[in-house]
Design a protein around this motif. Structure first.
Motif, PDB file in Angstrom:
ATOM      1  N   ASP A  58       0.854  -1.254  -0.102  1.00  0.00           N
ATOM      2  CA  ASP A  58      -0.027  -0.081  -0.092  1.00  0.00           C
ATOM      3  C   ASP A  58       0.843   1.257   0.023  1.00  0.00           C
ATOM      4  O   ASP A  58       0.373   2.321  -0.494  1.00  0.00           O
ATOM      5  CB  ASP A  58      -1.144   0.008   1.314  1.00  0.00           C
ATOM      6  N   ALA A  59       1.871   1.185   0.692  1.00  0.00           N
ATOM      7  CA  ALA A  59       2.825   2.367   0.451  1.00  0.00           C
ATOM      8  C   ALA A  59       4.390   1.875   0.992  1.00  0.00           C
ATOM      9  O   ALA A  59       4.436   0.670   1.226  1.00  0.00           O
ATOM     10  CB  ALA A  59       2.428   3.531   1.835  1.00  0.00           C
ATOM     11  N   ILE A  60       5.179   2.729   0.752  1.00  0.00           N
ATOM     12  CA  ILE A  60       6.716   2.786   1.112  1.00  0.00           C
ATOM     13  C   ILE A  60       7.058   3.590   2.050  1.00  0.00           C
ATOM     14  O   ILE A  60       7.100   4.720   2.137  1.00  0.00           O
ATOM     15  CB  ILE A  60       7.606   2.754  -0.145  1.00  0.00           C
ATOM     16  N   ALA A  61       7.677   2.987   3.272  1.00  0.00           N
ATOM     17  CA  ALA A  61       8.086   3.740   4.194  1.00  0.00           C
ATOM     18  C   ALA A  61       9.614   4.039   4.093  1.00  0.00           C
ATOM     19  O   ALA A  61      10.275   3.091   3.548  1.00  0.00           O
ATOM     20  CB  ALA A  61       7.684   3.265   5.570  1.00  0.00           C
ATOM     21  N   VAL A  62      10.104   5.119   4.594  1.00  0.00           N
ATOM     22  CA  VAL A  62      11.628   5.388   4.322  1.00  0.00           C
ATOM     23  C   VAL A  62      12.063   6.530   5.435  1.00  0.00           C
ATOM     24  O   VAL A  62      11.324   7.319   5.886  1.00  0.00           O
ATOM     25  CB  VAL A  62      11.999   5.970   3.065  1.00  0.00           C
ATOM     26  N   TYR A 101      11.190   3.836  18.349  1.00  0.00           N
ATOM     27  CA  TYR A 101      10.041   2.957  18.158  1.00  0.00           C
ATOM     28  C   TYR A 101      10.341   1.522  18.498  1.00  0.00           C
ATOM     29  O   TYR A 101       9.843   0.578  18.705  1.00  0.00           O
ATOM     30  CB  TYR A 101       9.181   3.168  16.959  1.00  0.00           C
ATOM     31  N   ASN A 102      11.541   1.392  18.335  1.00  0.00           N
ATOM     32  CA  ASN A 102      12.276   0.073  18.782  1.00  0.00           C
ATOM     33  C   ASN A 102      11.905  -0.516  20.028  1.00  0.00           C
ATOM     34  O   ASN A 102      11.835  -1.586  20.223  1.00  0.00           O
ATOM     35  CB  ASN A 102      13.761   0.056  18.452  1.00  0.00           C
ATOM     36  N   LEU A 103      11.772   0.639  20.798  1.00  0.00           N
ATOM     37  CA  LEU A 103      11.613   0.149  22.331  1.00  0.00           C
ATOM     38  C   LEU A 103       9.988   0.261  22.863  1.00  0.00           C
ATOM     39  O   LEU A 103       9.790   0.903  24.028  1.00  0.00           O
ATOM     40  CB  LEU A 103      12.462   1.187  23.153  1.00  0.00           C
ATOM     41  N   LEU A 195      10.442   0.629  11.935  1.00  0.00           N
ATOM     42  CA  LEU A 195      10.168   2.230  11.062  1.00  0.00           C
ATOM     43  C   LEU A 195       8.800   1.782  10.396  1.00  0.00           C
ATOM     44  O   LEU A 195       7.928   2.662  10.464  1.00  0.00           O
ATOM     45  CB  LEU A 195      11.302   2.282  10.206  1.00  0.00           C
ATOM     46  N   GLY A 196       8.637   0.633   9.776  1.00  0.00           N
ATOM     47  CA  GLY A 196       7.232   0.326   9.137  1.00  0.00           C
ATOM     48  C   GLY A 196       6.160   0.311  10.153  1.00  0.00           C
ATOM     49  O   GLY A 196       5.045   0.541   9.390  1.00  0.00           O
ATOM     50  N   THR A 197       6.466  -0.471  11.102  1.00  0.00           N
ATOM     51  CA  THR A 197       5.136  -0.277  11.744  1.00  0.00           C
ATOM     52  C   THR A 197       4.761   1.199  12.459  1.00  0.00           C
ATOM     53  O   THR A 197       3.452   1.348  12.645  1.00  0.00           O
ATOM     54  CB  THR A 197       5.695  -1.111  13.322  1.00  0.00           C
ATOM     55  N   LEU A 198       5.902   2.046  12.764  1.00  0.00           N
ATOM     56  CA  LEU A 198       5.229   3.230  13.017  1.00  0.00           C
ATOM     57  C   LEU A 198       4.872   4.017  11.875  1.00  0.00           C
ATOM     58  O   LEU A 198       3.831   4.929  11.858  1.00  0.00           O
ATOM     59  CB  LEU A 198       6.481   4.111  13.535  1.00  0.00           C
ATOM     60  N   ALA A 199       5.195   3.715  10.532  1.00  0.00           N
ATOM     61  CA  ALA A 199       4.767   4.343   9.382  1.00  0.00           C
ATOM     62  C   ALA A 199       3.181   4.125   9.118  1.00  0.00           C
ATOM     63  O   ALA A 199       2.320   4.989   8.760  1.00  0.00           O
ATOM     64  CB  ALA A 199       5.498   4.072   8.313  1.00  0.00           C
ATOM     65  N   ILE A 200       2.650   2.799   9.555  1.00  0.00           N
ATOM     66  CA  ILE A 200       1.217   2.456   9.415  1.00  0.00           C
ATOM     67  C   ILE A 200       0.660   3.407  10.330  1.00  0.00           C
ATOM     68  O   ILE A 200      -0.743   3.916   9.970  1.00  0.00           O
ATOM     69  CB  ILE A 200       0.899   1.006   9.924  1.00  0.00           C
ATOM     70  N   GLN A 201       0.887   3.930  11.844  1.00  0.00           N
ATOM     71  CA  GLN A 201       0.423   4.784  12.339  1.00  0.00           C
ATOM     72  C   GLN A 201       0.434   6.067  11.792  1.00  0.00           C
ATOM     73  O   GLN A 201      -0.806   6.817  11.731  1.00  0.00           O
ATOM     74  CB  GLN A 201       1.042   4.997  13.828  1.00  0.00           C
ATOM     75  N   TYR A 202       1.560   6.570  11.256  1.00  0.00           N
ATOM     76  CA  TYR A 202       1.430   7.840  10.388  1.00  0.00           C
ATOM     77  C   TYR A 202       0.755   7.803   9.268  1.00  0.00           C
ATOM     78  O   TYR A 202       0.330   8.838   8.902  1.00  0.00           O
ATOM     79  CB  TYR A 202       2.961   8.194  10.252  1.00  0.00           C
ATOM     80  N   ALA A 203       0.445   6.728   8.448  1.00  0.00           N
ATOM     81  CA  ALA A 203      -0.391   6.874   7.276  1.00  0.00           C
ATOM     82  C   ALA A 203      -1.795   7.002   7.882  1.00  0.00           C
ATOM     83  O   ALA A 203      -2.639   7.711   7.242  1.00  0.00           O
ATOM     84  CB  ALA A 203      -0.120   5.566   6.688  1.00  0.00           C
ATOM     85  N   LYS A 204      -2.101   6.448   8.865  1.00  0.00           N
ATOM     86  CA  LYS A 204      -3.734   6.647   9.282  1.00  0.00           C
ATOM     87  C   LYS A 204      -3.911   8.058   9.693  1.00  0.00           C
ATOM     88  O   LYS A 204      -4.972   8.531   9.712  1.00  0.00           O
ATOM     89  CB  LYS A 204      -3.855   5.705  10.576  1.00  0.00           C
ATOM     90  N   GLU A 205      -2.711   8.774  10.181  1.00  0.00           N
ATOM     91  CA  GLU A 205      -2.811  10.130  10.581  1.00  0.00           C
ATOM     92  C   GLU A 205      -2.764  10.973   9.196  1.00  0.00           C
ATOM     93  O   GLU A 205      -2.758  12.111   9.227  1.00  0.00           O
ATOM     94  CB  GLU A 205      -1.776  10.630  11.435  1.00  0.00           C
ATOM     95  N   GLY A 206      -2.690  10.351   7.917  1.00  0.00           N
ATOM     96  CA  GLY A 206      -2.434  11.265   6.907  1.00  0.00           C
ATOM     97  C   GLY A 206      -1.067  11.718   6.528  1.00  0.00           C
ATOM     98  O   GLY A 206      -1.263  12.408   5.672  1.00  0.00           O
ATOM     99  N   ARG A 207      -0.170  10.960   6.904  1.00  0.00           N
ATOM    100  CA  ARG A 207       1.143  11.601   6.949  1.00  0.00           C
ATOM    101  C   ARG A 207       1.881  10.889   5.787  1.00  0.00           C
ATOM    102  O   ARG A 207       2.716  10.154   5.870  1.00  0.00           O
ATOM    103  CB  ARG A 207       1.997  11.576   8.138  1.00  0.00           C
ATOM    104  N   MET A 208       1.184  10.936   4.302  1.00  0.00           N
ATOM    105  CA  MET A 208       1.728  10.451   3.275  1.00  0.00           C
ATOM    106  C   MET A 208       1.984  11.495   2.361  1.00  0.00           C
ATOM    107  O   MET A 208       1.612  12.666   2.232  1.00  0.00           O
ATOM    108  CB  MET A 208       0.830   9.354   2.822  1.00  0.00           C
ATOM    109  N   GLU A 209       2.753  11.108   1.376  1.00  0.00           N
ATOM    110  CA  GLU A 209       3.347  12.188   0.234  1.00  0.00           C
ATOM    111  C   GLU A 209       3.389  11.263  -1.295  1.00  0.00           C
ATOM    112  O   GLU A 209       3.802  10.135  -0.662  1.00  0.00           O
ATOM    113  CB  GLU A 209       4.671  12.707   0.812  1.00  0.00           C
TER     114      GLU A 209
END
Length: 234
Positions: A58-62, A101-103, A195-209
Motif C-alpha cells: 500500500d505504501a513505502i516507508a523510508v 519505536y524500537n523500544l 520504522l514500518g510499524t510506526l509508518a502505519i500509524q503515521y499513514a492513518k494520520e494522513g502523513r503520506m506524500e
C-alpha cells in the motif's frame, strides 16, 4: 495495510515488510558495506522469500533523516524509484522517531542518539503514555551535553540507544543524574520493522506524500556545505 520499509540512514541497512498485525520479513545488516551494495539485493531477497508481489503493498516507508547524507540519499532514491514505478505513496518517517519505536512499550523516557560528529548528536525524547507513542522533544541536532541536561530536568528514568550511545557512553555515565540504562544490541540500532510499524500509524494520520514530493530531511548542512560557508565567512 501492507508497508515496505527501508532504513539506510546510518551504518545499518534494513528492509522489512509489515502489516498491521505482523512483520512478514525483515533483513538487517550491520556490516562495513555501502548501502548501494546491500539495499537492493536485500529487498530482492525478501521479495523472493515471502513471494511478494510489490504491487500488493500500500505504501513505502523510508527513514527521511537525519543521518548519513549518503545513506539517506540512497534510501530516498530507492524509495522514490519504487514509488514512481509502482505508483505508490511514500511515508517519510523521521529517523529518530523510528529508532525510538524500537523500544515500544517501555515505561522510561527514550533517548535515541545518532553521532553527528563535533560533539553533536541527532536526538529526540519520546515516551509511551497508555501505549501511545508521544514525542517530548522532536528530533534535533544538538550538543550531547544539552540533551543530557534536558533529560535530567525531566527527572524520569531514561533508556539510551543508537550509535551515539557508544560514542558518548562515558559522558552519559558521568552526566546523567536520573536512573538510566543502555538498550541491548538487538534493539539499539535502526530497524526497518520498527520504522514500518510506526509508518502505519503515521499513514492513518494522513502523513503520506507522493514519490515525487519526497525529499530527505538532513537537519543540518553537509560537511562540504559547512566548510564552504566557513570559507565565505557565513
Amino acid at each position: 495495510m501492507k508497508i515496505l520499509a527501508i532504513d539506510s540512514s546510518g551504518l545499518v541497512a534494513s528492509v522489512a515488510v509489515v502489516t498491521e498485525d505482523a512483520m512478514l520479513a525483515e533483513y538487517t545488516v550491520n556490516y562495513k558495506k555501502t548501502h548501494s551494495q546491500t539495499l537492493l539485493p536485500m529487498l530482492d531477497e525478501i521479495v523472493k522469500m515471502i513471494e511478494l508481489d510489490l504491487n500488493e503493498i500500500d505504501a513505502i516507508a523510508v527513514a527521511k533523516g537525519p543521518g548519513s547524507f549518503t545513506g539517506l540519499r540512497i534510501g530516498s532514491a530507492t524509495a522514490k524509484g519504487l514509488g514512481l514505478a509502482l505508483e505508490k505513496p511514500l511515508i517519510g518517517v523521521p529517523t529518530v522517531d523510528g529508532l525510538a519505536y524500537n523500544l515500544c512499550g517501555t515505561d522510561r523516557v527514550i533517548c535515541p542518539l545518532m553521532d553527528a560528529r563535533r560533539n553533536q548528536v541527532y536526538t529526540g525524547l519520546y515516551k509511551f503514555d497508555d501505549e501511545k507513542f508521544t514525542i517530548i522533544q522532536e528530533q534535533i541536532a544538538t550538543d550531547i551535553h544539552e540533551i543530557i541536561k534536558q533529560i535530567n530536568e525531566i527527572g524520569q528514568p531514561v533508556i539510551y540507544l543508537g550509535d551515539g550511545m557508544d560514542v558518548y557512553k562515558e559522558v552519559l555515565i558521568e552526566e546523567t543524574t536520573v536512573p538510566y540504562m543502555f538498550a541491548p544490541g538487538h534493539m539499539n540500532k535502526q530497524r526497518a520493522g520498527a520504522l514500518g510499524t510506526l509508518a502505519i500509524q503515521y499513514a492513518k494520520e494522513g502523513r503520506m506524500e507522493s514519490a515525487a514530493e519526497h525529499e530527505p530531511d538532513y537537519l543540518r548542512l553537509s560537511q562540504a556545505e559547512r566548510e564552504l560557508a566557513e570559507k565565505q565567512g557565513k
